[in-house]
Design a protein around this motif. Sequence first.
Motif, mmCIF file in Angstrom:
data_model
loop_
_atom_site.group_PDB
_atom_site.id
_atom_site.type_symbol
_atom_site.label_atom_id
_atom_site.label_comp_id
_atom_site.label_asym_id
_atom_site.label_seq_id
_atom_site.Cartn_x
_atom_site.Cartn_y
_atom_site.Cartn_z
ATOM 1 N N VAL A 34 -15.411 -91.267 5.728
ATOM 2 C CA VAL A 34 -16.293 -92.081 4.711
ATOM 3 C C VAL A 34 -15.984 -93.383 4.856
ATOM 4 O O VAL A 34 -16.909 -94.132 5.025
ATOM 5 C CB VAL A 34 -16.010 -91.453 3.395
ATOM 6 C CG1 VAL A 34 -16.729 -92.448 2.346
ATOM 7 C CG2 VAL A 34 -16.528 -90.114 3.354
ATOM 8 N N GLN B 203 -20.700 -88.805 8.299
ATOM 9 C CA GLN B 203 -20.551 -90.045 7.653
ATOM 10 C C GLN B 203 -20.865 -91.202 8.548
ATOM 11 O O GLN B 203 -20.773 -92.399 8.143
ATOM 12 C CB GLN B 203 -19.139 -89.962 7.089
ATOM 13 C CG GLN B 203 -18.638 -89.136 6.078
ATOM 14 C CD GLN B 203 -19.719 -89.019 4.964
ATOM 15 O OE1 GLN B 203 -19.959 -90.379 4.464
ATOM 16 N NE2 GLN B 203 -20.281 -88.136 4.486
ATOM 17 N N THR C 134 -21.145 -90.786 -1.653
ATOM 18 C CA THR C 134 -22.038 -89.980 -0.667
ATOM 19 C C THR C 134 -22.683 -88.781 -1.076
ATOM 20 O O THR C 134 -22.483 -88.370 -2.496
ATOM 21 C CB THR C 134 -20.925 -89.485 0.425
ATOM 22 O OG1 THR C 134 -20.010 -88.642 -0.321
ATOM 23 C CG2 THR C 134 -19.947 -90.626 0.879
ATOM 24 N N GLU D 156 -24.267 -91.153 7.559
ATOM 25 C CA GLU D 156 -24.621 -91.514 5.876
ATOM 26 C C GLU D 156 -24.061 -93.037 5.644
ATOM 27 O O GLU D 156 -24.600 -93.568 4.723
ATOM 28 C CB GLU D 156 -23.958 -90.495 5.101
ATOM 29 C CG GLU D 156 -24.379 -90.428 3.759
ATOM 30 C CD GLU D 156 -24.086 -89.357 2.728
ATOM 31 O OE1 GLU D 156 -24.482 -88.903 1.765
ATOM 32 O OE2 GLU D 156 -23.178 -88.337 3.435
#
Length: 369
Positions: free
Chosen positions: A174, A142, A245, A145
């Motif tokens: 996240v 994360q 995600t 991403e």
Amino acid sequence: MTLRLAALAALTAAGLAGSALAADAVKLGYQLPLTGDTAQYGQDFRKAAEIALEEFAKAGKPFKVEIVFEDSRSDAKEGVNIARKFADDKAIVGVLGDFTSTVSMAAAQVYKEAGVPQLSQTASHPDYAKISQWQFRNIATQAQEGPYNAKWMLSKGIKTVAVIAEQTDWGQSVVSGFTEGVKANGGTVVFSENFNRGLKDFRSLISKIERAKPDAIYTGFFYEDGAQFLKQLQQLGVKIPVYSTSAAYSPKLIELAGEAAEGLRLTSNFLPTDPTPHVQQFVDAWKKRSDGATPGQFPAQAYDAVRIMIAAVERAQPNPTRETVRAELAKTKDFPGVTGKTTFGPDREAEKELVKVEVKGGQFAPVKE
């Protein structure tokens, strides 16, 4: 209850499993949820692993591979118990799993002390691979991403974002990874909240998001929660764009959410429509075992993880040990997987390329921008 399945790479054409372990077989462990709330993921991982084993058997290699599957139920305590069991079995030269970052990281403490190489196909918490030299993963974190998606969203003119994610270690990563990316690129997070996995009613949370008036919503959920959230957004007439995600990338999300999934944007490193022969070989094998269903990203990650581990074992022949398998894993470079090429950097993190995807016409389609 712990489930155990021994699958030999020397499977017969009829697909028989559970045969006696041959003297020259290499033994691997795989901890994954086969029962409980996340069993559907573990069952998919096992299916993907069995496909990889069958392909290896057909390659005519001079050694065999056995994978021992143990059911963690996505429970950290059970994951630790399994890790101890695998660590005590000196015949096991490497392990795969677990599914969640929480369980993977708990088990990693055991593998760290015992010196057992651990490769997780889905643990994307930034701290997982930092635990010790024995931890590897073949999925983007994360920390990778989140900033990638933040840049994508801000490039579309989005300036303010509401962020929601499940209340887990992964969900928190996240939020932090994406929020840092938004701030670094001049955007603003106007709302942030975590929710319990399996939440049935998102309406209160949606109302809070509406009051914050964001340009878009960024989400950290898996397909079950994702489908529920998207359906309730549609029911309430909320038309705020939604991004997510790669964890949400599953054909089952579209199946459950229906037209409510239209327009959802997310990142992935696997597209089942990729015409590359080895990708289609995996997709075809998966469909034969899944009543024609198309695989999502997570089974693809598991398939690649097993093949990466077996490739390391092969390079460590003729007498692979935990130390030599770890050393060969670290040397993995440009491994040609169905999720793209995988190279492990010095931090044992996978260098992966992400693909932008949007749900269009009931299908995941690459975004060309």
